[in-house]
Structure formats: C-alpha cells, structure tokens
Enzyme design. Structure first.
Site, PDB file in Angstrom:
ATOM      1  N   LEU A 134       0.870  -1.166   0.000  1.00  0.00           N
ATOM      2  CA  LEU A 134       0.000   0.000   0.000  1.00  0.00           C
ATOM      3  C   LEU A 134       0.910   1.220   0.000  1.00  0.00           C
ATOM      4  CD1 LEU A 134      -2.660  -0.936   2.738  1.00  0.00           C
ATOM      5  CD2 LEU A 134      -2.971  -0.998   0.257  1.00  0.00           C
ATOM      6  N   ASP A 135       0.539   2.256  -0.744  1.00  0.00           N
ATOM      7  CA  ASP A 135       1.325   3.481  -0.722  1.00  0.00           C
ATOM      8  C   ASP A 135       1.457   3.976   0.719  1.00  0.00           C
ATOM      9  OD1 ASP A 135       1.277   3.332  -3.469  1.00  0.00           O
ATOM     10  OD2 ASP A 135      -0.309   4.825  -3.703  1.00  0.00           O
ATOM     11  N   ALA A 136       2.553   4.662   1.020  1.00  0.00           N
ATOM     12  CA  ALA A 136       2.760   5.176   2.375  1.00  0.00           C
ATOM     13  C   ALA A 136       1.574   6.006   2.881  1.00  0.00           C
ATOM     14  CB  ALA A 136       4.047   5.984   2.440  1.00  0.00           C
ATOM     15  N   THR A 138      -1.543   5.759   2.113  1.00  0.00           N
ATOM     16  CA  THR A 138      -2.784   4.988   2.100  1.00  0.00           C
ATOM     17  C   THR A 138      -2.886   4.142   3.372  1.00  0.00           C
ATOM     18  OG1 THR A 138      -2.699   4.850  -0.309  1.00  0.00           O
ATOM     19  CG2 THR A 138      -4.149   3.297   0.806  1.00  0.00           C
ATOM     20  N   HIS A 221       0.209   3.162  -7.636  1.00  0.00           N
ATOM     21  CA  HIS A 221      -0.584   4.398  -7.640  1.00  0.00           C
ATOM     22  C   HIS A 221      -1.794   4.319  -8.569  1.00  0.00           C
ATOM     23  CE1 HIS A 221       3.121   7.005  -6.274  1.00  0.00           C
ATOM     24  NE2 HIS A 221       2.822   6.029  -5.425  1.00  0.00           N
TER      25      HIS A 221
END
Length: 298
Positions: A134-136, A138, A221
């Site tokens: 997961l993106d930082a 998110t 993303h």
C-alpha cells in the site's frame, strides 16, 4: 532456508541480468538495493542454484527467493491494529503515513514481529512478510505471510487476480454514479471500477464524492492516477491532485477497506471488511457545515 517466493520467467521476456530482472517481480524485494542485498546474501536461486548479479535470465527459468532468517535487529515497537491472525497469515490495518517497507527504520515491515505471534509451523518466518503493498499515505488492510508456505500459496493469488481488494476514497467533484476506468499505468494495462456512495457540498471543490473502489489490477498508484485522469483527484493527494483543490495536512483520503479470497488451507471463503477512517465522515460533515454557513452569510 525456506523458499518464500517463486517465479517462472515468461516466454515474452528478453534476456536480462538477474539483478535487473528481479526488480519489481518479488514482494519481498521492493527495491533494486534490496535485490542486490539478497543476491549478495545468497537468497536468490536461479534454476536451483545460487544466483549471481551478472547471471542472464532466460524464458522458462525458475527464480526463487529464500527467507531472510537473520536475527531480528530492527524491530519498531509500535502497536498495529491486527484484524485477523492465524498460524499461516495475518491481516493488519496499516496506518496512513508509514511505508510498508524500505531502508528507513519506521516501516510496517519492522513492526510486524512486534505485533504478530510466531507461527508454530516448521516453516515459520522470523520476519513476517507483507504479501502486497500500500502506498505510504494509504491506510487499510494489508495481508501478511507468517510462514514460507503462506508466501508460496498466497503470493500467486495476487498475480492471478484471485484476491479481491476494495477501497474507499473521497474525491473532488461529483463523479458518475458508477463507472470503469481503463487507462494504462507505467506501460501496463490497468482497470479500476468505482461506485459513488454519496456526495456533499464543498466551498473549495464545489462538491465531494465518497466512492467505493475496486481495482482489477494492482499497478503502482493505480487508483490515484485513474481518479485524477477523469478529473476527480483523491482528497489530500499531493502527487496527483490539483494545486489548491486538495487539503494539505489531512493526509490522503484513500483506505483499503476489504479483502476476499479462497483460503488455500480450508478452501473456504475468507472475507474481511473494515469501515473507512473517521476522518472521512468528519471531512464530509465539516465541508457541509462550512457550505451552510457560507450560504447563510450571502
């Protein structure tokens, strides 16, 4: 050491060096530096033998990653919400603002050993492995392997799109009631589905839309790029949002709220859902209140 990930080189791949090819292929090795460290430590096998940086990768070859069972020296002692845990895998609720992995100390990867029980199985991992990213910025559900067999059984489910993930987001403007976004990301096919839950007024953005999201693919993303591409960037997205139309300091309004797949051990359906963070509702209420005060002051 136990094998935690395995990959068969597809026929379409042109000849590449091992250190170049492995970048982005394995969840356990998210960076080029991580790949080089793993090769140096003898943790990457090419057709059953220890791989070298300069080895050529050819179609049909098997690449395996061995577990890193070095003594744990980096444990970030911070509590994580553990949503589910058994002897094979766990699901944690990742806080926003913390990367899953990387070279820094404060990562989810360094928190897992502090928060999860060591598996009783013979192939237990000393370092539990996140099975996806997961993106930082998110937040939300993150699936973690606790054994080598879990890594081998659950990892391919992502590649074969057998693990369904759902998200919720608040975006700028009023979207259609539902729709599909089919837009290439990083040169690869990417498809996302959205369904509007509700809308609300906003002085800065006109309106805000609260969405359910379901990505078919898992590109980096992807949801952020897709929503920005149709003119509805996610609130708080400093990378893809329009300057002046996102709120700084409130974080990204994107959360992984659902996971479902067939449990490889029980063959039963595994489903887990969590509500969106409280900040989602607070934002909608605050924006509606500001809108009402603005209308009364006209």
């Amino acid at each position: 050491m136990s094998i935690i990930e395995q990959h068969i080189v597809p026929a379409s791949i042109s000849k590449q060096r091992l250190s170049d090819y492995c970048c982005g292929v394995f969840t356990a090795l998210p960076s080029r530096k991580g790949v080089k460290k793993a090769i140096k430590a003898g943790r990457i096998l090419l057709n059953g033998r220890t791989g070298q940086t300069g080895d050529w990768v050819l179609p049909g070859q098997t690449i395996q990653v061995l577990a890193d069972n070095r003594p744990l020296t980096k444990i970030y002692e911070r509590k994580l919400p553990v949503c589910f845990e058994n002897d094979y895998f766990a699901v944690i609720n990742k806080p926003a603002g913390i990367p899953v992995s990387g070279n820094q100390f404060k990562t989810i990867g360094n928190m897992l050993a502090y928060n999860l029980e060591i598996s009783a199985h013979i192939d237990a991992l000393a370092r539990p492995y996140p099975l996806h990213r997961l993106d930082a910025p998110t937040s939300g559900l993150l699936l973690v392997a606790k054994t080598a067999s879990a890594q081998l059984k659950l990892g391919p489910l992502f590649a074969n799109r057998q693990i369904k993930k759902t998200y919720q987001a608040i975006v700028c403007g009023t979207t259609q009631g539902h729709g599909q976004i089919d837009l290439v990301v990083d040169g690869k096919s990417a498809i996302s589905h959205f369904q509007r839950i509700r809308t609300g007024p906003s002085i800065k953005n006109g309106t805000l839309s609260w969405l359910n999201l379901r990505p078919e693919t898992g590109r980096t993303h992807q949801l952020r790029i897709h929503l920005a591409s149709i003119g509805h960037p996610i609130m708080g997205d400093q990378l893809y949002g329009e300057d002046g139309k996102v709120y700084r300091g409130k974080g990204l309004f994107l959360c992984a709220t659902g996971l479902s797949f067939t449990d490889p051990w029980t063959q039963e359906s595994f489903q887990l859902e969590i509500p969106a963070p409280a900040k989602f509702e607070k934002l909608m209420v605050r924006e509606a209140g500001m809108w009402e005060r603005f209308q009364l002051g006209k």
